[in-house]
Design an enzyme around this catalytic site. Structure first.
Site, mmCIF file in Angstrom:
data_model
loop_
_atom_site.group_PDB
_atom_site.id
_atom_site.type_symbol
_atom_site.label_atom_id
_atom_site.label_comp_id
_atom_site.label_asym_id
_atom_site.label_seq_id
_atom_site.Cartn_x
_atom_site.Cartn_y
_atom_site.Cartn_z
ATOM 1 N N ASP A 29 0.870 -1.177 0.000
ATOM 2 C CA ASP A 29 0.000 0.000 0.000
ATOM 3 C C ASP A 29 0.912 1.233 0.000
ATOM 4 O O ASP A 29 1.480 1.555 1.033
ATOM 5 C CB ASP A 29 -0.918 -0.027 1.222
ATOM 6 C CG ASP A 29 -1.792 1.205 1.351
ATOM 7 O OD1 ASP A 29 -1.835 2.017 0.409
ATOM 8 O OD2 ASP A 29 -2.427 1.356 2.417
ATOM 9 N N GLU B 124 -1.187 11.118 0.468
ATOM 10 C CA GLU B 124 -2.490 10.531 0.781
ATOM 11 C C GLU B 124 -2.558 9.940 2.173
ATOM 12 O O GLU B 124 -3.579 10.034 2.857
ATOM 13 C CB GLU B 124 -2.823 9.458 -0.264
ATOM 14 C CG GLU B 124 -4.259 8.925 -0.183
ATOM 15 C CD GLU B 124 -4.432 7.773 0.801
ATOM 16 O OE1 GLU B 124 -5.573 7.516 1.232
ATOM 17 O OE2 GLU B 124 -3.420 7.131 1.163
ATOM 18 N N GLU B 125 -1.475 9.329 2.639
ATOM 19 C CA GLU B 125 -1.500 8.634 3.927
ATOM 20 C C GLU B 125 -1.603 9.575 5.122
ATOM 21 O O GLU B 125 -1.932 9.152 6.219
ATOM 22 C CB GLU B 125 -0.250 7.758 4.086
ATOM 23 C CG GLU B 125 -0.149 6.607 3.100
ATOM 24 C CD GLU B 125 -1.171 5.499 3.345
ATOM 25 O OE1 GLU B 125 -2.038 5.668 4.234
ATOM 26 O OE2 GLU B 125 -1.116 4.487 2.638
ATOM 27 N N HIS C 232 -0.683 -1.755 6.649
ATOM 28 C CA HIS C 232 0.194 -0.721 7.227
ATOM 29 C C HIS C 232 1.239 -1.305 8.178
ATOM 30 O O HIS C 232 1.646 -0.653 9.140
ATOM 31 C CB HIS C 232 -0.617 0.358 7.932
ATOM 32 C CG HIS C 232 -1.292 1.311 6.985
ATOM 33 N ND1 HIS C 232 -2.023 2.386 7.428
ATOM 34 C CD2 HIS C 232 -1.345 1.353 5.642
ATOM 35 C CE1 HIS C 232 -2.493 3.057 6.382
ATOM 36 N NE2 HIS C 232 -2.094 2.439 5.289
#
Length: 305
Positions: free
Chosen positions: A149, A175-176, A280
């Site tokens: 990811d 984005e994270e 994650h």
């Protein structure tokens, strides 16, 4: 999987995507001329910072793939602050670099307070970013690594680019950890090319209703709800294609789509991506069948939408 492994090994936490951007620019420069339809490369640091656009033919649909990852920032003493939402477990190996040299340290998590820290032979300079050490593991059926990811979403976009005739691939940043780049990318794409529909090339979760090996996921909703008529078009195309896929319904989570949803331009969007376990963490796990179906489905959708 050599390209995917290379992508996973490049540190690029939110706010520090420049190294991955340089890799992408070099990759497109080397391989783009051999693609079926070489793209126009748009990279203007003053306008787009570390983001990158690839424009093919007469685009109707944009693919958004974020290039940043989760990680940690060194605070004071030996404290760490999370970048995005990384999983924290004592013993995870972290890497980075400060003015004193390369860093290979160990994550610590205080049991009662869950405060994050590190063990290392010296103090690390405050503000230094740390990321999971990459241990890329491949079997006949799976791939396991940190940062699938969204390096897998980036891999998907690069492989899609090999045969793409019409479309835009937008490599976004941040984005994270709250986003921020998609609004100006979306505005530019909408106003310059008249493109108003998007696919989100990202990775979702394995849940009680989404399983490894059952195919790429078409998300009907997460914390946000896309316009149903657009999602139904995608479902019809996917069904007619025969590409294995599964449907997701969640009440939490998000992606680059959240900023398209809130844009001051009218955008349709749908999240389409492979599911992973161990989200994650350094041990994110994806089934190769889902990787294959993700690429196949994107190839079909970009022709048909």
């Amino acid at each position: 999987m050599h390209l995917l492994q290379t992508l996973c090994r490049i540190p690029a936490p939110s706010g520090e995507e420049a190294s991955l951007t340089r890799f992408l620019l070099a990759y497109v420069q080397e391989h783009g001329p051999g693609w079926q339809h070489p793209p126009q490369v748009i990279h203007d640091e003053a306008q787009f910072q570390d983001c990158l656009l690839l424009v093919f033919g007469q685009p109707r649909t944009a693919v958004f793939a974020h290039i940043d990852s989760v990680g940690f920032t060194v605070r004071y003493g030996r404290e760490l602050v999370p970048i995005g939402g990384p999983e924290g477990k004592t013993g995870y190996r972290l890497v980075g670099c400060d003015a004193q040299g390369d860093i290979a340290c160990t994550l610590t998590v205080e049991e009662e307070t869950e405060a994050l820290g590190y063990e290392f032979s010296r103090d690390i300079e405050r503000g230094t970013s740390l990321t999971f050490a990459c241990d890329f593991r491949e079997t006949d059926t799976t791939v396991q690594s940190c940062y699938l990811d969204n390096r897998l979403g980036v891999w998907n976009a690069l492989r899609l680019a090999e045969t793409l005739e019409h479309g835009i691939i937008a490599f976004s940043c941040g984005e994270e950890h709250g986003g921020g780049s998609v609004p100006y990318l979306a505005r530019y794409i909408h106003d310059t090319y008249g493109v108003r529909q998007a696919l989100i090339s990202d990775i979702t979760w394995v849940t009680e209703g989404v399983h490894l090996g059952a195919g790429c996921v078409i998300s009907l909703r997460d914390s946000l709800i896309p316009r149903r008529s657009y999602v139904e078009r995608i479902r019809r195309i996917a069904k007619a294609s025969g590409v294995p896929h599964q449907l997701e319904v969640e009440g939490a989570g998000g992606s680059d789509a959240k900023e398209l949803q809130r844009s001051d331009r009218a955008w349709d969007w749908c999240f389409v991506g492979a599911p992973e376990a161990e989200v994650h963490s350094p041990n994110e796990l994806v089934d190769k069948r889902d990787i294959a179906s993700m690429l196949q489905l994107y190839q079909v959708l970009m022709r048909e939408l």
